[in-house]
Design an enzyme around this catalytic site. Structure first.
Site, PDB file in Angstrom:
ATOM      1  N   CYS A 396      37.978  52.388  73.991  1.00 28.73           N
ATOM      2  CA  CYS A 396      37.053  52.888  74.992  1.00 28.73           C
ATOM      3  C   CYS A 396      37.766  53.845  75.948  1.00 28.73           C
ATOM      4  O   CYS A 396      38.150  54.939  75.548  1.00 28.73           O
ATOM      5  CB  CYS A 396      36.403  51.713  75.726  1.00 28.73           C
ATOM      6  SG  CYS A 396      34.905  52.154  76.630  1.00 28.73           S
ATOM      7  N   HIS A 523      34.040  49.121  70.844  1.00 26.91           N
ATOM      8  CA  HIS A 523      34.812  47.897  71.095  1.00 26.91           C
ATOM      9  C   HIS A 523      34.808  47.037  69.822  1.00 26.91           C
ATOM     10  O   HIS A 523      33.965  46.142  69.678  1.00 26.91           O
ATOM     11  CB  HIS A 523      34.211  47.108  72.257  1.00 26.91           C
ATOM     12  CG  HIS A 523      34.434  47.725  73.595  1.00 26.91           C
ATOM     13  ND1 HIS A 523      35.485  47.377  74.420  1.00 26.91           N
ATOM     14  CD2 HIS A 523      33.748  48.695  74.247  1.00 26.91           C
ATOM     15  CE1 HIS A 523      35.426  48.088  75.534  1.00 26.91           C
ATOM     16  NE2 HIS A 523      34.381  48.899  75.461  1.00 26.91           N
ATOM     17  N   GLU A 525      36.585  44.649  68.968  1.00 27.75           N
ATOM     18  CA  GLU A 525      36.925  43.238  69.175  1.00 27.75           C
ATOM     19  C   GLU A 525      35.695  42.345  69.229  1.00 27.75           C
ATOM     20  O   GLU A 525      35.765  41.150  68.923  1.00 27.75           O
ATOM     21  CB  GLU A 525      37.736  43.064  70.458  1.00 27.75           C
ATOM     22  CG  GLU A 525      37.024  43.404  71.750  1.00 27.75           C
ATOM     23  CD  GLU A 525      37.159  44.857  72.140  1.00 27.75           C
ATOM     24  OE1 GLU A 525      36.839  45.182  73.306  1.00 27.75           O
ATOM     25  OE2 GLU A 525      37.577  45.688  71.296  1.00 27.75           O
TER      26      GLU A 525
END
Length: 560
Positions: A396, A523, A525
């Site tokens: 990001c 993102h 994750e």
């Protein structure tokens, strides 16, 4: 539909989310379709405007919902995709009821907490529990509901009352309550104390809910005498007192619960259509927990961010790295570095921290930069360009800073900047997006699952993702790389290999002739799972352990 309500006592932060996730995992391993709901009694509509130091990270769902981090636990443990309405807040409930009142739905009646708010809570739970979360589109059979906070909190009273009523509406064979309580062990005596749990259960029963299972959280295994005492004073059988001590990893929690007969209890208490034993899924969890404990090799990764003083601020990043490390049979040594400590000494609050932070950064073979997207503190990291061979992933804002860093140090664009930090910059390399509405922070970002198209076949991340033409990952950002300035990078080593479907937004960058230097605007994750690690993080761990080239040559497949 079967409902399992998880409440907490004594103090918050003792692991209700992990307990709820583990219960769901066990039931799913028995072949049941499971969903989960998290209730947060705060008045905020959602978690989107929270400081990470308040409640940890803001977890983003496929539909763009900004929710409590516990929904991340549910998704990772259960390997499902939830929705924003799976996170209920007081703000959402009151907004829903007030909107109905403004429309005249209550026909002029006085709107009260009981019955209108409590009815709205029950209606929301029942409606959301029926929403399919699996690809099969079949309705879930079990809904695990976690009530945030602790029993006795004034902001949670309406929810407790709602479930007091709901237990009769759902009927006993379809509803049970699990109460998670702390059993402290003061160092002065070394004795495990049951009084906090007794008081917590007494308060719960005084509000009309009686726990079916009491899960005792403790630093050490609870002694049998303590378990029997809790059983006697809390009006449950000894087998209804489950003990979960601090463990080496959260992967062990489902295993501990299963070993203490939780499956058998649910079969009898809720008449669940389960088999005699858990399936291969729970076996995989057992194997994973055993492997985690026996790992010998270690991989060190430095995480540079703005909120490193509270580890929950980067909970999903840690989990994604941990999943990747476990997949390649390594322990993760994650070193948290506050980005402000990497500032030049003249601007740093503490010169000692400056030297310690850079020394720590230089120790790790790989590192990532993932600060939040608000604020100006700790963004300047131009010094990082001098470690061009360091392994790096920028997430990001971390990707945006990598672009600025490269432009300043390699393309002589000394004034390159982001309008987030310098609105009047001469070279606006990173700009705010058209969707961004100044002055309104709630839900105005580019949120949720978006498609990224690979613009070249010669991309490292494309290979790690399985050589697919496009990927879909979750986003949460207000700023982006300025598309009108991309031509400046045309003949440089920094390549934008992934863009949005319209080719206007830069989603993935890679540095050519480098072992692993990538940046992603999304993102990744948030979609990482224990048995399916996120590809960008997996690539970082593979590069950090010297296994990336072999992995690519073998077709980017992990060995069993």
């Amino acid at each position: 539909m079967k409902y399992i309500l998880v409440t907490g006592g004594v103090i918050s932060g003792i692991g209700k989310g992990i307990i709820a996730s583990s219960i769901g995992t066990i039931l799913k391993s028995c072949g049941l379709r499971v969903t989960a709901i998290k209730i947060d009694p705060y008045i905020n509509i959602d978690a989107g405007t929270f400081s990470p130091y308040e409640h940890g990270e803001v977890f983003v769902l496929n539909d763009g919902g900004e929710v409590d981090l516990d929904l991340g636990n549910y998704e990772r443990f259960l390997d499902i995709n939830l929705y924003k309405d799976n996170n209920i807040t007081t703000g959402k409930i009151y907004q829903h009821v007030i909107n109905k009142e403004r429309r005249g739905d209550f026909m002029g009646n006085t709107v009260q907490v009981v019955p209108h708010i409590t009815d709205a809570i029950q209606e929301w739970v029942m409606n959301q529990a029926k929403v399919p979360v699996e690809a099969s589109k079949e309705q879930p059979q079990v809904c695990v509901i976690e009530l945030g906070g602790t029993i006795g909190d004034i902001e949670g009273m309406a929810f407790v009352e709602a479930f007091r009523q709901f237990q009769f509406k759902a009927k006993r064979e379809n509803f049970c309550n699990i109460h998670v309580s702390l059993v402290p062990q003061p160092s002065s005596t070394g004795e495990q104390k049951t009084k906090p749990t007794q008081n917590s259960v007494r308060a719960l029963r005084g509000l009309g809910l009686s726990p079916d299972l009491i899960i005792c959280r403790s630093s050490m295994p609870v002694e049998m005498a303590v378990k029997e005492k809790i059983s006697m004073f809390c009006h449950v059988n000894p087998e209804q007192v489950i003990c979960i001590q601090d463990v080496y990893s959260t992967y062990q929690v489902p295993v501990l619960l299963e070993e203490q007969g939780v499956v058998k209890y649910f079969q009898e208490r809720l008449h669940l259509p389960t088999g005699d034993s858990a399936s291969n899924l729970l076996y995989k969890w057992k194997n994973m927990a055993e492997r985690y404990e026996k790992l010998q090799k270690t991989c060190s990764i430095a995480l540079v961010g703005k909120y490193t003083k509270l580890l929950d601020c980067y909970a999903s990043v840690f989990k994604a790295l941990e999943h990747s490390a476990l997949a390649i049979n390594h322990k993760l040594n994650l070193m948290y570095i506050d980005s402000i400590d990497l500032e030049p000494i003249t601007e740093s609050e503490d010169p000692v921290k400056f030297h310690e932070a850079w020394q720590k950064l230089c120790k790790g073979p790989g590192w990532g930069f993932e600060p939040a997207t608000l604020g100006v503190r700790g963004w300047r990291l131009s010094r990082l360009s001098y470690r061009r061979r360091a392994l790096r992933i920028g997430i990001c804002l971390g990707m945006q800073l990598a672009v600025i860093e490269f432009a300043r140090n390699c393309l002589n664009m000394e004034d390159a900047h982001s309008t987030e930090f310098e609105p009047n910059t001469l070279v606006p390399l990173v700009i705010d997006m058209p969707e961004y509405i100044p002055g309104n922070l709630g839900g105005t970002m580019r949120l949720g699952m978006r498609r990224t198209v690979f613009r070249t076949e010669n991309s490292l991340l494309r290979k790690i993702y399985g050589d697919v033409p496009f990927i879909e990952e979750r986003h949460r950002h207000r700023y982006e790389v300025n598309p009108s300035m991309i031509n400046r990078f045309e003949h440089s080593d920094l390549r934008f290999v992934g863009q949005d479907v319209d080719g206007e937004r830069m989603e993935i960058l890679e540095l050519a002739n480098h072992p692993y230097f990538v940046g992603v605007q999304f993102h990744p994750e948030f979609s990482s799972r224990p048995l399916k690690p996120s590809p960008p993080y997996l690539g970082l761990l593979l590069a950090a352990t010297g296994n990336l080239n072999a992995f690519v040559q073998q077709g980017c497949k992990l060995s069993a």
